[in-house]
Scaffold this motif. Structure first.
Motif, PDB file in Angstrom:
ATOM      1  N   ARG A 155       0.863  -1.193   0.000  1.00  0.00           N
ATOM      2  CA  ARG A 155       0.000   0.000   0.000  1.00  0.00           C
ATOM      3  C   ARG A 155       0.897   1.240   0.000  1.00  0.00           C
ATOM      4  O   ARG A 155       1.919   1.277   0.672  1.00  0.00           O
ATOM      5  CB  ARG A 155      -0.891   0.008   1.232  1.00  0.00           C
ATOM      6  CG  ARG A 155      -1.884   1.159   1.272  1.00  0.00           C
ATOM      7  CD  ARG A 155      -2.787   0.995   2.502  1.00  0.00           C
ATOM      8  NE  ARG A 155      -3.626   2.143   2.710  1.00  0.00           N
ATOM      9  CZ  ARG A 155      -4.850   2.286   2.235  1.00  0.00           C
ATOM     10  NH1 ARG A 155      -5.370   1.329   1.497  1.00  0.00           N
ATOM     11  NH2 ARG A 155      -5.554   3.363   2.483  1.00  0.00           N
ATOM     12  N   TYR A 156       0.471   2.234  -0.747  1.00  0.00           N
ATOM     13  CA  TYR A 156       1.228   3.469  -0.898  1.00  0.00           C
ATOM     14  C   TYR A 156       0.241   4.632  -0.822  1.00  0.00           C
ATOM     15  O   TYR A 156      -0.693   4.700  -1.626  1.00  0.00           O
ATOM     16  CB  TYR A 156       1.948   3.448  -2.250  1.00  0.00           C
ATOM     17  CG  TYR A 156       2.756   4.666  -2.583  1.00  0.00           C
ATOM     18  CD1 TYR A 156       4.047   4.815  -2.092  1.00  0.00           C
ATOM     19  CD2 TYR A 156       2.242   5.652  -3.412  1.00  0.00           C
ATOM     20  CE1 TYR A 156       4.808   5.923  -2.426  1.00  0.00           C
ATOM     21  CE2 TYR A 156       2.994   6.761  -3.741  1.00  0.00           C
ATOM     22  CZ  TYR A 156       4.276   6.892  -3.241  1.00  0.00           C
ATOM     23  OH  TYR A 156       5.021   7.994  -3.569  1.00  0.00           O
ATOM     24  N   THR A 157       0.416   5.502   0.155  1.00  0.00           N
ATOM     25  CA  THR A 157      -0.484   6.640   0.324  1.00  0.00           C
ATOM     26  C   THR A 157       0.322   7.923   0.216  1.00  0.00           C
ATOM     27  O   THR A 157       1.305   8.102   0.928  1.00  0.00           O
ATOM     28  CB  THR A 157      -1.203   6.594   1.685  1.00  0.00           C
ATOM     29  OG1 THR A 157      -1.874   5.345   1.809  1.00  0.00           O
ATOM     30  CG2 THR A 157      -2.190   7.732   1.827  1.00  0.00           C
ATOM     31  N   LYS A 158      -0.122   8.797  -0.656  1.00  0.00           N
ATOM     32  CA  LYS A 158       0.581  10.055  -0.898  1.00  0.00           C
ATOM     33  C   LYS A 158      -0.378  11.201  -0.617  1.00  0.00           C
ATOM     34  O   LYS A 158      -1.438  11.293  -1.223  1.00  0.00           O
ATOM     35  CB  LYS A 158       1.055  10.061  -2.353  1.00  0.00           C
ATOM     36  CG  LYS A 158       1.823  11.254  -2.765  1.00  0.00           C
ATOM     37  CD  LYS A 158       2.505  11.075  -4.129  1.00  0.00           C
ATOM     38  CE  LYS A 158       1.589  10.668  -5.238  1.00  0.00           C
ATOM     39  NZ  LYS A 158       2.230  10.717  -6.564  1.00  0.00           N
ATOM     40  N   ARG A 159      -0.013  12.065   0.334  1.00  0.00           N
ATOM     41  CA  ARG A 159      -0.802  13.264   0.650  1.00  0.00           C
ATOM     42  C   ARG A 159       0.080  14.470   0.347  1.00  0.00           C
ATOM     43  O   ARG A 159       1.061  14.702   1.044  1.00  0.00           O
ATOM     44  CB  ARG A 159      -1.205  13.273   2.112  1.00  0.00           C
ATOM     45  CG  ARG A 159      -2.199  12.209   2.478  1.00  0.00           C
ATOM     46  CD  ARG A 159      -2.515  12.219   3.977  1.00  0.00           C
ATOM     47  NE  ARG A 159      -3.121  10.987   4.365  1.00  0.00           N
ATOM     48  CZ  ARG A 159      -2.462   9.888   4.749  1.00  0.00           C
ATOM     49  NH1 ARG A 159      -1.157   9.896   4.813  1.00  0.00           N
ATOM     50  NH2 ARG A 159      -3.108   8.787   5.074  1.00  0.00           N
ATOM     51  N   THR A 206      -4.626  13.706  -2.547  1.00  0.00           N
ATOM     52  CA  THR A 206      -4.384  12.434  -1.868  1.00  0.00           C
ATOM     53  C   THR A 206      -4.544  11.327  -2.894  1.00  0.00           C
ATOM     54  O   THR A 206      -5.489  11.315  -3.670  1.00  0.00           O
ATOM     55  CB  THR A 206      -5.366  12.215  -0.703  1.00  0.00           C
ATOM     56  OG1 THR A 206      -5.186  13.254   0.251  1.00  0.00           O
ATOM     57  CG2 THR A 206      -5.125  10.870  -0.033  1.00  0.00           C
ATOM     58  N   GLU A 207      -3.595  10.412  -2.872  1.00  0.00           N
ATOM     59  CA  GLU A 207      -3.607   9.286  -3.799  1.00  0.00           C
ATOM     60  C   GLU A 207      -3.232   8.033  -3.017  1.00  0.00           C
ATOM     61  O   GLU A 207      -2.276   8.041  -2.252  1.00  0.00           O
ATOM     62  CB  GLU A 207      -2.588   9.540  -4.905  1.00  0.00           C
ATOM     63  CG  GLU A 207      -2.498   8.465  -5.938  1.00  0.00           C
ATOM     64  CD  GLU A 207      -1.477   8.827  -7.021  1.00  0.00           C
ATOM     65  OE1 GLU A 207      -0.729   7.927  -7.403  1.00  0.00           O
ATOM     66  OE2 GLU A 207      -1.442   9.989  -7.448  1.00  0.00           O
ATOM     67  N   VAL A 208      -4.002   6.968  -3.203  1.00  0.00           N
ATOM     68  CA  VAL A 208      -3.736   5.701  -2.516  1.00  0.00           C
ATOM     69  C   VAL A 208      -3.594   4.603  -3.556  1.00  0.00           C
ATOM     70  O   VAL A 208      -4.442   4.457  -4.431  1.00  0.00           O
ATOM     71  CB  VAL A 208      -4.870   5.346  -1.533  1.00  0.00           C
ATOM     72  CG1 VAL A 208      -4.607   4.006  -0.859  1.00  0.00           C
ATOM     73  CG2 VAL A 208      -5.058   6.442  -0.501  1.00  0.00           C
ATOM     74  N   SER A 212      -3.085   0.474  -3.757  1.00  0.00           N
ATOM     75  CA  SER A 212      -3.108  -0.796  -3.028  1.00  0.00           C
ATOM     76  C   SER A 212      -2.763  -1.911  -3.984  1.00  0.00           C
ATOM     77  O   SER A 212      -3.170  -1.889  -5.145  1.00  0.00           O
ATOM     78  CB  SER A 212      -4.494  -1.055  -2.434  1.00  0.00           C
ATOM     79  OG  SER A 212      -4.841  -0.030  -1.543  1.00  0.00           O
ATOM     80  N   ARG A 235      -5.115   2.211  -8.042  1.00  0.00           N
ATOM     81  CA  ARG A 235      -4.823   3.562  -7.569  1.00  0.00           C
ATOM     82  C   ARG A 235      -6.130   4.333  -7.460  1.00  0.00           C
ATOM     83  O   ARG A 235      -6.931   4.350  -8.387  1.00  0.00           O
ATOM     84  CB  ARG A 235      -3.870   4.278  -8.515  1.00  0.00           C
ATOM     85  CG  ARG A 235      -3.598   5.712  -8.077  1.00  0.00           C
ATOM     86  CD  ARG A 235      -2.582   6.420  -8.917  1.00  0.00           C
ATOM     87  NE  ARG A 235      -2.923   6.338 -10.319  1.00  0.00           N
ATOM     88  CZ  ARG A 235      -2.016   6.306 -11.298  1.00  0.00           C
ATOM     89  NH1 ARG A 235      -0.740   6.321 -11.029  1.00  0.00           N
ATOM     90  NH2 ARG A 235      -2.400   6.255 -12.555  1.00  0.00           N
ATOM     91  N   LYS A 245      -7.522   8.109  -6.819  1.00  0.00           N
ATOM     92  CA  LYS A 245      -7.133   9.515  -6.798  1.00  0.00           C
ATOM     93  C   LYS A 245      -8.385  10.342  -7.053  1.00  0.00           C
ATOM     94  O   LYS A 245      -9.114  10.090  -8.024  1.00  0.00           O
ATOM     95  CB  LYS A 245      -6.083   9.780  -7.881  1.00  0.00           C
ATOM     96  CG  LYS A 245      -5.537  11.171  -7.905  1.00  0.00           C
ATOM     97  CD  LYS A 245      -4.426  11.275  -8.941  1.00  0.00           C
ATOM     98  CE  LYS A 245      -3.817  12.655  -8.952  1.00  0.00           C
ATOM     99  NZ  LYS A 245      -2.740  12.766  -9.937  1.00  0.00           N
TER     100      LYS A 245
END
Length: 124
Positions: free
Chosen positions: A89-93, A102-104, A106, A114, A116
């Motif tokens: 999992r990668y979460t970018k705020r 914010t982009e997640v 999984s 993704r 977004k």
């Protein structure tokens, strides 16, 4: 600053298992300076998350005189498998100049999704 964090992380990895490269609970602090002007700071931490995962957080913030003109408050959280350091999992705020995103991402098996701005997309 995101590029710096990614570069530092990627440059640290080799064929060794993650347990031999990182110390659980390790924190790396960086100051971004150009021509003796401090532009900001970055902090990366790695900590165990359960028995078989690591949680890696990266935070970048502009500061000083640059922070008055270009406000950056970026946070990235990555969950990876301890055995092979693969991303789960990668979460970018991102908060850059007041523009927030914010982009997640999984990963389930070999399929990544993704999300977004409320829209999900499968990544091949």
């Amino acid at each position: 600053m995101r590029f710096l964090l990614v570069l530092l992380l990627a440059g640290s990895l080799s064929a060794q298992p993650a347990r031999e490269i990182f110390v659980e609970g390790e924190t790396l602090d960086y100051t971004v300076t150009w021509l003796k002007v401090t532009g900001g700071t970055a902090r990366m931490t790695i900590a165990p998350k359960g028995a078989d995962q690591f949680r890696i957080t990266s935070v970048a913030r502009s500061s000083g005189s640059l922070g008055r003109f270009i406000k950056v408050r970026d946070e990235i959280e990555t969950i990876v498998r301890k055995s092979d350091f693969s991303t789960l999992r990668y979460t970018k705020r991102l908060d850059e100049r007041g523009d927030k995103h914010t982009e997640v991402t999984s990963v389930e098996g070999k399929v990544a999704t993704r999300t977004k701005e409320g829209k999900a997309k499968t990544i091949p």
